[in-house]
Design an enzyme around this catalytic site. Structure first.
Site, PDB file in Angstrom:
ATOM      1  N   HIS A  23      -1.196  -0.035 -10.029  1.00 13.80           N
ATOM      2  CA  HIS A  23      -1.800  -0.987  -9.076  1.00 13.80           C
ATOM      3  C   HIS A  23      -2.296  -2.254  -9.786  1.00 13.80           C
ATOM      4  O   HIS A  23      -3.500  -2.508  -9.871  1.00 13.80           O
ATOM      5  CB  HIS A  23      -2.928  -0.328  -8.281  1.00 13.80           C
ATOM      6  CG  HIS A  23      -3.208  -1.013  -6.965  1.00 13.80           C
ATOM      7  ND1 HIS A  23      -3.571  -0.345  -5.823  1.00 13.80           N
ATOM      8  CD2 HIS A  23      -3.168  -2.325  -6.618  1.00 13.80           C
ATOM      9  CE1 HIS A  23      -3.748  -1.214  -4.833  1.00 13.80           C
ATOM     10  NE2 HIS A  23      -3.509  -2.429  -5.296  1.00 13.80           N
TER      11      HIS A  23
ATOM     12  N   ARG B 294       0.864  -1.175   0.000  1.00 11.33           N
ATOM     13  CA  ARG B 294       0.000   0.000   0.000  1.00 11.33           C
ATOM     14  C   ARG B 294       0.902   1.226   0.000  1.00 11.33           C
ATOM     15  O   ARG B 294       1.938   1.235   0.677  1.00 11.33           O
ATOM     16  CB  ARG B 294      -0.877   0.042   1.263  1.00 11.33           C
ATOM     17  CG  ARG B 294      -2.095  -0.856   1.227  1.00 11.33           C
ATOM     18  CD  ARG B 294      -3.120  -0.408   0.190  1.00 11.33           C
ATOM     19  NE  ARG B 294      -4.296  -1.270   0.155  1.00 11.33           N
ATOM     20  CZ  ARG B 294      -4.453  -2.317  -0.645  1.00 11.33           C
ATOM     21  NH1 ARG B 294      -3.480  -2.663  -1.480  1.00 11.33           N
ATOM     22  NH2 ARG B 294      -5.569  -3.011  -0.632  1.00 11.33           N
TER      23      ARG B 294
ATOM     24  N   GLU C 285      -3.813   7.139  -5.069  1.00  7.66           N
ATOM     25  CA  GLU C 285      -4.124   6.572  -6.390  1.00  7.66           C
ATOM     26  C   GLU C 285      -5.440   7.127  -6.931  1.00  7.66           C
ATOM     27  O   GLU C 285      -6.362   7.323  -6.145  1.00  7.66           O
ATOM     28  CB  GLU C 285      -4.215   5.046  -6.270  1.00  7.66           C
ATOM     29  CG  GLU C 285      -2.884   4.446  -5.884  1.00  7.66           C
ATOM     30  CD  GLU C 285      -2.969   2.950  -5.580  1.00  7.66           C
ATOM     31  OE1 GLU C 285      -4.017   2.326  -5.853  1.00  7.66           O
ATOM     32  OE2 GLU C 285      -1.975   2.412  -5.066  1.00  7.66           O
TER      33      GLU C 285
HETATM   34  C1  GLV Z   1      -5.228  -5.146  -3.811  1.00  6.89           C
HETATM   35  O1  GLV Z   1      -4.433  -4.266  -3.633  1.00  6.89           O
HETATM   36  C2  GLV Z   1      -5.859  -5.888  -2.778  1.00  6.89           C
HETATM   37  O2  GLV Z   1      -5.799  -5.475  -1.615  1.00  6.89           O
HETATM   38  O3  GLV Z   1      -6.474  -6.904  -3.098  1.00  6.89           O
END
Ligand code: GLV
Ligand code: GLV
Length: 309
Positions: free
Chosen positions: A275, A228, A257
């Site tokens: 991501h 994250r 993001e």
């Molecule tokens: C993606 O980042 C998730 O948490 O599944």
């Protein structure tokens, strides 16, 4: 004769931004989808980036379940949900392989400058200027994993064939882990060439990778983040890269993001992904299936498959 009741599909609120058509189709097969909160709605499906806050929970007086279609639920106000008696589920395990693969892809991309040299070739520079500068050898490098959970362990296993050494730091030492344990994030960063961030997000890890950790990693060090954006002090990261105190970075996640600090866009020693950790057809389907299975278990009054609270 009395009229039979109409076949009834339970209503759910879907907060997933840009849901894939097959996710919507799959949901619509099972449920009546709403896109606004309303009384009577007992279930919300949301994504890891969207989450759900206390204000939205308050607009759903009959809410009983928040099904997160992601492993990370740091954008869900879990404490508030719990206080209201609302259960929360996520989608662990099914995305572990893809997320670990993404970390490995970023390591090789950064070390061997794969996207940079793809651009170099396309821009005609191979012809005009000859071969680009030499890169650095990844095989034999010391790799540090911050957070040895499911995803961190999967990354470590993938590194075994090529890493010089694998070390990790977690809140607790992991029994039986065949890797060197470092007592702090700074100690880990000081003793490796690449630091891979694989912790959960949320308040407990916010800013864990700060200036001290980045400086310990140093001018020859590489930071990889597939966890994250909040785990890394993004301002300190940009400054360390700009000032040459950190060697390079491979980033799949960011603090805000889809916005990425513009300074990163001009840096040749940085590889950036939007991501993509779990973004394969196979895994996104498996995540949707698990999220839907949790919702079906809820309506069938069976135990939830992957509750987090
Ligand atoms: C993606 O980042 C998730 O948490 O599944
Ligand atoms: C936790 O977020 C994990 O699956 O590693």
């Amino acid at each position: 004769m009395k009229a039979l009741p109409l076949p009834h599909k339970p209503r759910i609120l879907c907060l997933v931004r840009d849901p894939a058509h097959w996710l919507l189709d799959n949901l619509a097969d099972h449920f009546a989808l709403c896109d606004e909160p309303a009384p009577g709605i007992e279930v919300v499906m949301t994504g890891g980036s969207e989450g759900i806050d206390a204000a939205m929970i308050d607009r759903l007086p009959d809410l009983k379940l928040i099904a997160v279609c992601a492993v990370g639920y740091d954008k869900v106000d879990v404490a508030y949900a719990q206080a209201r008696g609302v259960a929360v589920t996520n989608t662990p395990d099914v995305l572990t392989d893809d997320t670990a693969d993404t970390a490995i892809a970023l390591m090789f991309a950064v070390y061997r400058r794969v996207p940079q040299y793809d651009r170099y070739l396309r821009d005609g520079r191979w012809v005009a200027e000859g071969a680009p500068p030499l890169t650095r050898k990844l095989t034999g490098q010391r790799i540090g994993i911050l957070g040895l959970g499911r995803i961190g362990s999967a990354i470590a296993r993938r590194c075994e064939p090529f890493a010089g050494e694998i070390a990790y730091h977690s809140r607790r030492e992991v029994a039986d882990a065949p890797y060197r344990y470092a007592p702090s994030a700074v100690a880990l960063a000081a003793s490796v060439d690449l630091l891979v961030v694989a912790t959960t997000g949320g308040a407990a890890t916010a800013g864990l990778v700060d200036r001290a950790v980045l400086d310990a990693l140093g001018a020859r060090g590489t930071l990889i983040n597939i966890a994250r954006g909040s785990v890394v002090d993004e301002g300190a990261l940009v400054a360390a890269l700009a000032e040459g105190r950190l060697g390079a970075a491979g980033l799949d996640v960011f603090a805000n993001e889809p916005h990425v600090p513009t300074a990163l866009l001009d840096m040749e020693n940085v590889v950036l992904l939007p991501h993509q950790g779990s973004a394969t057809v196979e895994t996104r389907r498996a995540m949707a299936d698990l999220a839907i299975a949790n919702i079906e278990a809820f309506f069938a009054k069976k135990p939830l498959l992957s509750p987090v609270a």
